[in-house]
Design a protein around this motif. Structure first.
Motif, mmCIF file in Angstrom:
data_model
loop_
_atom_site.group_PDB
_atom_site.id
_atom_site.type_symbol
_atom_site.label_atom_id
_atom_site.label_comp_id
_atom_site.label_asym_id
_atom_site.label_seq_id
_atom_site.Cartn_x
_atom_site.Cartn_y
_atom_site.Cartn_z
ATOM 1 N N THR A 81 3.950 1.986 -8.452
ATOM 2 C CA THR A 81 5.169 1.168 -8.438
ATOM 3 C C THR A 81 5.638 0.932 -7.005
ATOM 4 O O THR A 81 6.113 -0.164 -6.669
ATOM 5 N N HIS A 82 5.462 1.924 -6.139
ATOM 6 C CA HIS A 82 5.857 1.753 -4.730
ATOM 7 C C HIS A 82 5.015 0.662 -4.059
ATOM 8 O O HIS A 82 5.542 -0.150 -3.288
ATOM 9 N N ALA A 83 3.727 0.635 -4.348
ATOM 10 C CA ALA A 83 2.861 -0.406 -3.773
ATOM 11 C C ALA A 83 3.292 -1.787 -4.280
ATOM 12 O O ALA A 83 3.319 -2.764 -3.517
ATOM 13 N N TYR A 135 0.865 -1.188 0.000
ATOM 14 C CA TYR A 135 0.000 0.000 0.000
ATOM 15 C C TYR A 135 0.889 1.220 0.000
ATOM 16 O O TYR A 135 1.925 1.239 0.672
ATOM 17 N N ASP A 136 0.482 2.251 -0.727
ATOM 18 C CA ASP A 136 1.197 3.522 -0.662
ATOM 19 C C ASP A 136 0.236 4.653 -0.972
ATOM 20 O O ASP A 136 -0.814 4.449 -1.593
ATOM 21 N N SER A 137 0.593 5.846 -0.522
ATOM 22 C CA SER A 137 -0.158 7.042 -0.900
ATOM 23 C C SER A 137 0.818 8.198 -1.027
ATOM 24 O O SER A 137 1.863 8.208 -0.368
ATOM 25 N N HIS A 138 0.498 9.128 -1.915
ATOM 26 C CA HIS A 138 1.297 10.343 -2.073
ATOM 27 C C HIS A 138 0.368 11.523 -2.286
ATOM 28 O O HIS A 138 -0.735 11.376 -2.838
ATOM 29 N N ARG A 139 0.857 12.703 -1.881
ATOM 30 C CA ARG A 139 0.111 13.937 -1.989
ATOM 31 C C ARG A 139 0.183 14.471 -3.432
ATOM 32 O O ARG A 139 1.222 14.364 -4.073
HETATM 33 MG MG MG Z 1 5.868 5.995 -1.870
#
Ligand code: MG
Length: 159
Positions: free
Chosen positions: A42-44, A8-12
């Motif tokens: 890609t981070h997830a 899981y990832d999130s970005h602003r």
């Molecule tokens: Mg990230």
């Protein structure tokens, strides 16, 4: 043995940044903010792969305090993770993902993202799925403040 991993990832979302998802730049008035290129999808996927392999997480491997990873191409980070996994005897079987984003609609870019990720993972595009949903106007995604992504990876471990 078959193993699975979750990511899981999130970005602003911010003005003046590029919006890169799965290595594909998507035209939009805002992009994702972060130390690297902030490619949330890609981070997830990286965390899902590391999770399945029992190899920690993206922050351990590529700390955001490390100047080497400033504006890093996340597909290069993914390639590093894949190399580590293969060296440890793992084979990636499939990756499934969901991007949670209010705007823009991902549909027109989905095929390209899928192809790009499949190439990066050394998989057939049929083994890399990219789904999209919105925040229905609720929460940080719904208010257009950020983008989140989920991924699950299935790995075959060497016996
Ligand atoms: Mg990230």
């Amino acid at each position: 043995m078959i193993l699975t991993g979750l990511g899981y990832d999130s970005h602003r979302l911010s003005a003046g940044r590029r919006l890169i998802l799965g290595g594909v730049e998507i035209p939009h008035e805002q992009g994702l903010d972060g130390h690297s290129d902030a490619d949330v999808l890609t981070h997830a996927i990286i965390d899902a792969l590391l999770g399945g392999a029992g190899m920690g997480d993206i922050g351990e491997l590529f700390p955001d305090s490390d100047e080497r990873y400033r504006d890093a191409d996340s597909l290069v980070l993914l390639a590093t993770v894949l190399t580590n996994l293969i060296a440890a005897g793992f084979t990636v079987l499939n990756v499934d993902t969901t991007v949670i984003m209010e705007r823009p609609k991902l549909g027109a870019h989905r095929g390209e993202i899928r192809a790009r990720l499949a190439r990066a993972l050394g998989l057939d595009a049929a083994r890399v799925n990219v789904k999209a949903t919105t925040g229905e106007g609720i929460g940080f995604v719904g208010r257009g403040e950020g983008v989140a992504a989920l991924a699950i990876a299935t790995l075959q471990a060497a016996d």
